[in-house]
Design a protein around this motif. Structure first.
Motif, PDB file in Angstrom:
ATOM      1  N   GLY A  37      44.665   7.924  39.841  1.00 34.29           N
ATOM      2  CA  GLY A  37      44.546   7.309  41.141  1.00 34.29           C
ATOM      3  C   GLY A  37      43.841   8.224  42.125  1.00 34.29           C
ATOM      4  O   GLY A  37      43.727   9.428  41.901  1.00 34.29           O
ATOM      5  N   SER A  38      43.399   7.649  43.217  1.00 34.09           N
ATOM      6  CA  SER A  38      42.644   8.422  44.206  1.00 34.09           C
ATOM      7  C   SER A  38      43.497   9.514  44.845  1.00 34.09           C
ATOM      8  O   SER A  38      42.972  10.503  45.361  1.00 34.09           O
ATOM      9  N   VAL A  39      44.818   9.381  44.781  1.00 32.43           N
ATOM     10  CA  VAL A  39      45.696  10.367  45.411  1.00 32.43           C
ATOM     11  C   VAL A  39      45.649  11.699  44.670  1.00 32.43           C
ATOM     12  O   VAL A  39      46.014  12.739  45.201  1.00 32.43           O
ATOM     13  N   VAL A  40      45.215  11.690  43.421  1.00 33.72           N
ATOM     14  CA  VAL A  40      45.273  12.877  42.588  1.00 33.72           C
ATOM     15  C   VAL A  40      44.241  13.922  43.013  1.00 33.72           C
ATOM     16  O   VAL A  40      44.540  15.108  43.089  1.00 33.72           O
ATOM     17  N   LYS A  41      43.035  13.492  43.249  1.00 32.68           N
ATOM     18  CA  LYS A  41      41.955  14.378  43.707  1.00 32.68           C
ATOM     19  C   LYS A  41      41.794  15.593  42.801  1.00 32.68           C
ATOM     20  O   LYS A  41      41.613  16.719  43.263  1.00 32.68           O
ATOM     21  N   GLY A  42      41.919  15.386  41.510  1.00 35.98           N
ATOM     22  CA  GLY A  42      41.701  16.458  40.545  1.00 35.98           C
ATOM     23  C   GLY A  42      42.849  17.424  40.399  1.00 35.98           C
ATOM     24  O   GLY A  42      42.711  18.448  39.712  1.00 35.98           O
ATOM     25  N   ARG A  43      43.990  17.154  40.984  1.00 39.36           N
ATOM     26  CA  ARG A  43      45.090  18.111  40.994  1.00 39.36           C
ATOM     27  C   ARG A  43      46.136  17.875  39.910  1.00 39.36           C
ATOM     28  O   ARG A  43      46.893  18.786  39.563  1.00 39.36           O
ATOM     29  N   PHE A  44      46.238  16.672  39.395  1.00 42.81           N
ATOM     30  CA  PHE A  44      47.299  16.324  38.453  1.00 42.81           C
ATOM     31  C   PHE A  44      46.705  16.046  37.078  1.00 42.81           C
ATOM     32  O   PHE A  44      45.545  15.623  36.954  1.00 42.81           O
ATOM     33  N   ILE A  45      47.541  16.259  36.051  1.00 43.85           N
ATOM     34  CA  ILE A  45      47.106  16.004  34.681  1.00 43.85           C
ATOM     35  C   ILE A  45      48.198  15.236  33.948  1.00 43.85           C
ATOM     36  O   ILE A  45      49.360  15.675  33.926  1.00 43.85           O
ATOM     37  N   ILE A  46      47.830  14.121  33.352  1.00 50.17           N
ATOM     38  CA  ILE A  46      48.764  13.346  32.550  1.00 50.17           C
ATOM     39  C   ILE A  46      48.507  13.647  31.075  1.00 50.17           C
ATOM     40  O   ILE A  46      47.362  13.818  30.655  1.00 50.17           O
ATOM     41  N   SER A  47      49.593  13.710  30.297  1.00 47.69           N
ATOM     42  CA  SER A  47      49.451  13.955  28.873  1.00 47.69           C
ATOM     43  C   SER A  47      50.598  13.271  28.140  1.00 47.69           C
ATOM     44  O   SER A  47      51.619  12.927  28.743  1.00 47.69           O
ATOM     45  N   GLN A  48      50.411  13.094  26.852  1.00 45.31           N
ATOM     46  CA  GLN A  48      51.427  12.432  26.035  1.00 45.31           C
ATOM     47  C   GLN A  48      51.711  13.284  24.802  1.00 45.31           C
ATOM     48  O   GLN A  48      50.782  13.789  24.160  1.00 45.31           O
ATOM     49  N   GLU A  49      52.977  13.428  24.484  1.00 44.51           N
ATOM     50  CA  GLU A  49      53.400  14.144  23.294  1.00 44.51           C
ATOM     51  C   GLU A  49      54.159  13.190  22.379  1.00 44.51           C
ATOM     52  O   GLU A  49      55.006  12.425  22.836  1.00 44.51           O
TER      53      GLU A  49
ATOM     54  N   THR B 135      56.904  11.541  24.827  1.00 39.99           N
ATOM     55  CA  THR B 135      57.089  12.042  26.186  1.00 39.99           C
ATOM     56  C   THR B 135      55.762  11.964  26.912  1.00 39.99           C
ATOM     57  O   THR B 135      54.724  12.344  26.362  1.00 39.99           O
ATOM     58  N   VAL B 136      55.811  11.472  28.122  1.00 35.82           N
ATOM     59  CA  VAL B 136      54.621  11.454  28.977  1.00 35.82           C
ATOM     60  C   VAL B 136      54.833  12.472  30.086  1.00 35.82           C
ATOM     61  O   VAL B 136      55.802  12.372  30.852  1.00 35.82           O
ATOM     62  N   ASN B 137      53.974  13.447  30.147  1.00 36.45           N
ATOM     63  CA  ASN B 137      54.099  14.525  31.122  1.00 36.45           C
ATOM     64  C   ASN B 137      53.122  14.318  32.276  1.00 36.45           C
ATOM     65  O   ASN B 137      52.043  13.741  32.113  1.00 36.45           O
ATOM     66  N   LEU B 138      53.513  14.828  33.432  1.00 33.34           N
ATOM     67  CA  LEU B 138      52.622  14.834  34.591  1.00 33.34           C
ATOM     68  C   LEU B 138      52.674  16.223  35.200  1.00 33.34           C
ATOM     69  O   LEU B 138      53.697  16.623  35.764  1.00 33.34           O
ATOM     70  N   GLN B 139      51.593  16.958  35.057  1.00 27.80           N
ATOM     71  CA  GLN B 139      51.471  18.285  35.647  1.00 27.80           C
ATOM     72  C   GLN B 139      50.912  18.145  37.052  1.00 27.80           C
ATOM     73  O   GLN B 139      49.803  17.618  37.234  1.00 27.80           O
ATOM     74  N   LEU B 140      51.681  18.589  38.021  1.00 29.62           N
ATOM     75  CA  LEU B 140      51.275  18.513  39.423  1.00 29.62           C
ATOM     76  C   LEU B 140      50.864  19.904  39.884  1.00 29.62           C
ATOM     77  O   LEU B 140      51.630  20.860  39.727  1.00 29.62           O
TER      78      LEU B 140
ATOM     79  N   GLY C 276      49.789   4.154  42.445  1.00 27.53           N
ATOM     80  CA  GLY C 276      49.537   4.663  41.105  1.00 27.53           C
ATOM     81  C   GLY C 276      49.031   6.082  41.126  1.00 27.53           C
ATOM     82  O   GLY C 276      48.158   6.418  41.925  1.00 27.53           O
ATOM     83  N   VAL C 277      49.552   6.912  40.235  1.00 22.66           N
ATOM     84  CA  VAL C 277      49.146   8.305  40.147  1.00 22.66           C
ATOM     85  C   VAL C 277      48.245   8.513  38.930  1.00 22.66           C
ATOM     86  O   VAL C 277      47.123   9.012  39.050  1.00 22.66           O
ATOM     87  N   ALA C 278      48.723   8.136  37.760  1.00 25.66           N
ATOM     88  CA  ALA C 278      47.936   8.349  36.540  1.00 25.66           C
ATOM     89  C   ALA C 278      48.468   7.464  35.435  1.00 25.66           C
ATOM     90  O   ALA C 278      49.648   7.111  35.420  1.00 25.66           O
ATOM     91  N   VAL C 279      47.589   7.125  34.513  1.00 27.24           N
ATOM     92  CA  VAL C 279      47.974   6.320  33.354  1.00 27.24           C
ATOM     93  C   VAL C 279      47.269   6.876  32.121  1.00 27.24           C
ATOM     94  O   VAL C 279      46.128   7.324  32.208  1.00 27.24           O
ATOM     95  N   ILE C 280      47.969   6.829  30.993  1.00 29.47           N
ATOM     96  CA  ILE C 280      47.361   7.203  29.721  1.00 29.47           C
ATOM     97  C   ILE C 280      47.442   6.005  28.792  1.00 29.47           C
ATOM     98  O   ILE C 280      48.485   5.360  28.673  1.00 29.47           O
ATOM     99  N   TRP C 281      46.296   5.688  28.190  1.00 33.52           N
ATOM    100  CA  TRP C 281      46.213   4.538  27.304  1.00 33.52           C
ATOM    101  C   TRP C 281      46.632   4.958  25.894  1.00 33.52           C
ATOM    102  O   TRP C 281      46.621   6.146  25.566  1.00 33.52           O
ATOM    103  N   ASN C 282      46.909   4.014  25.042  1.00 31.77           N
ATOM    104  CA  ASN C 282      47.332   4.385  23.689  1.00 31.77           C
ATOM    105  C   ASN C 282      46.177   4.908  22.843  1.00 31.77           C
ATOM    106  O   ASN C 282      46.389   5.404  21.729  1.00 31.77           O
ATOM    107  N   ASN C 283      44.943   4.839  23.355  1.00 32.02           N
ATOM    108  CA  ASN C 283      43.814   5.444  22.657  1.00 32.02           C
ATOM    109  C   ASN C 283      43.464   6.821  23.216  1.00 32.02           C
ATOM    110  O   ASN C 283      42.461   7.416  22.836  1.00 32.02           O
ATOM    111  N   GLY C 284      44.306   7.315  24.139  1.00 31.71           N
ATOM    112  CA  GLY C 284      44.109   8.638  24.716  1.00 31.71           C
ATOM    113  C   GLY C 284      43.334   8.660  26.019  1.00 31.71           C
ATOM    114  O   GLY C 284      43.278   9.689  26.698  1.00 31.71           O
ATOM    115  N   GLN C 285      42.751   7.543  26.386  1.00 30.61           N
ATOM    116  CA  GLN C 285      42.009   7.483  27.654  1.00 30.61           C
ATOM    117  C   GLN C 285      42.966   7.688  28.818  1.00 30.61           C
ATOM    118  O   GLN C 285      44.118   7.262  28.780  1.00 30.61           O
TER     119      GLN C 285
END
Length: 126
Positions: free
Chosen positions: A60-72, A79-84, A47-56
């Motif tokens: 995952g531990s692999v991210v280490k602050g480097r990736f950002i998940i967002s929803q449009e 669209t669910v984006n993942l910025q690496l 698992g890398v990242a998940v976004i809940w329907n409430n915005g939470q």
């Protein structure tokens, strides 16, 4: 049921950024979790990242602050984006997005997710 289609995979140099996108067709508020997973060569899916329907958001531990998940949500499209960022060769793999309406347990356990995209390849060279 939703249909998920990932785009944005590419071959990049270590240290570089990359943005992945997942178009979610048929999305409704019932789909509580939209997530990104990845599977590297010879490795299990993680698992890398998940976004809940409430915005939470949960990472995952692999991210280490480097990736950002967002929803449009625009024009009836989701669209669910993942910025690496700051990619390393260890980030190489197939990145897939997934959706589920409910789960019990760890939110980034792939076994909880019912609908999956085909995946997009990310290759990071040193």
């Amino acid at each position: 049921q939703v249909q998920l289609a990932e785009t944005g995979g590419a071959s990049v140099q270590a240290g570089g950024p990359l943005k992945l996108a997942c178009a979610v067709a048929g999305y409704t508020w019932n789909w509580r979790y939209l997530a990104w997973f990845r599977q590297g060569p010879g490795k299990e899916r993680e698992g890398v990242a998940v976004i809940w329907n409430n915005g939470q958001k949960t990472y995952g531990s692999v991210v280490k602050g480097r990736f950002i998940i967002s929803q449009e949500n625009a024009d009836a499209k989701t669209t669910v984006n993942l910025q690496l960022n700051n990619l390393t060769p260890e980030d190489t793999g197939i990145y897939s997005c997934a959706a589920t309406q409910a789960l019990s347990g760890w939110v980034l356990d792939p076994r909880h997710y019912t609908d999956w995209g085909q995946g997009t390849q990310v290759t990071v060279s040193s």
